[in-house]
Design a protein around this motif. Structure first.
Motif, PDB file in Angstrom:
ATOM      1  N   VAL A  47     -10.060  12.989 -12.131  1.00  0.00           N
ATOM      2  CA  VAL A  47      -8.808  12.742 -13.015  1.00  0.00           C
ATOM      3  C   VAL A  47      -7.545  12.665 -12.136  1.00  0.00           C
ATOM      4  O   VAL A  47      -6.657  12.266 -12.291  1.00  0.00           O
ATOM      5  N   TYR A  58     -10.575  20.911 -14.974  1.00  0.00           N
ATOM      6  CA  TYR A  58     -11.325  20.175 -16.207  1.00  0.00           C
ATOM      7  C   TYR A  58     -11.884  21.203 -17.008  1.00  0.00           C
ATOM      8  O   TYR A  58     -12.621  22.002 -16.730  1.00  0.00           O
ATOM      9  N   HIS A 134      -7.677  17.248 -21.045  1.00  0.00           N
ATOM     10  CA  HIS A 134      -8.841  17.077 -20.166  1.00  0.00           C
ATOM     11  C   HIS A 134      -9.763  18.280 -20.279  1.00  0.00           C
ATOM     12  O   HIS A 134     -10.532  18.601 -19.377  1.00  0.00           O
TER      13      HIS A 134
END
Length: 157
Positions: A47, A58, A134
């Motif tokens: 990401v 994350y 996320h």
């Protein structure tokens, strides 16, 4: 008289709109964090490419502190997790403001120090809003089937 003043202040605070967090701004602000941290989903999708000095962020919102498998945490973060700390958006915003002070206040031990020396002086709520996007455990929207795995999935090295 004092009770009436307190009641008035409480009513005014309840009537005020909550300060909205800006995840888009948080993504920009996260550039300060990526020298040490990455955001990589359990399936290996980056990401945000970043450093590996700090843990993969994350799924951090909703994760028990100091428990990401494969990362060697400071004693301070391990003790914080042992004390039952599960990262909320509010706790993370306080933590990134002054990590050592936060741990000291939560655990009550001045001798414990984190490895995180950086202090985020502003826009903490925005950065945490970006991280929450996320974090499947926090209802984040950036999820995949692999992201449904436990939030403690190890970062790919």
């Amino acid at each position: 008289m004092k009770i009436a003043i307190h009641a008035t202040i409480a009513a005014m605070l309840l009537a005020m709109p909550a300060v909205a967090q800006d995840a888009a701004n948080g993504e920009k602000e996260f550039k300060k964090c990526k020298a040490c941290h990455m955001i990589q989903s359990p399936d290996g999708t980056d990401v945000v490419k970043g450093g590996k000095t700090g843990p993969n962020l994350y799924g951090v919102v909703g994760r028990k502190a100091g428990t990401l498998e494969g990362f060697k945490y400071s004693d301070a973060l391990v003790k914080l997790g042992e004390a039952g700390e599960v990262w909320t958006t509010e706790d993370l915003a306080s933590y990134v403001t002054d990590p050592n002070k936060y741990v000291e206040e939560k655990v009550g031990d001045k001798s414990l120090k984190t490895k995180m020396t950086f202090k985020l002086a502003k826009n903490q709520a925005d950065v945490i809003a970006f991280l929450a996007q996320h974090s499947p455990e926090a209802g984040g929207t950036a999820t995949t089937d692999a992201a449904a795995a436990p939030a403690a999935a190890p970062a790919a090295n």
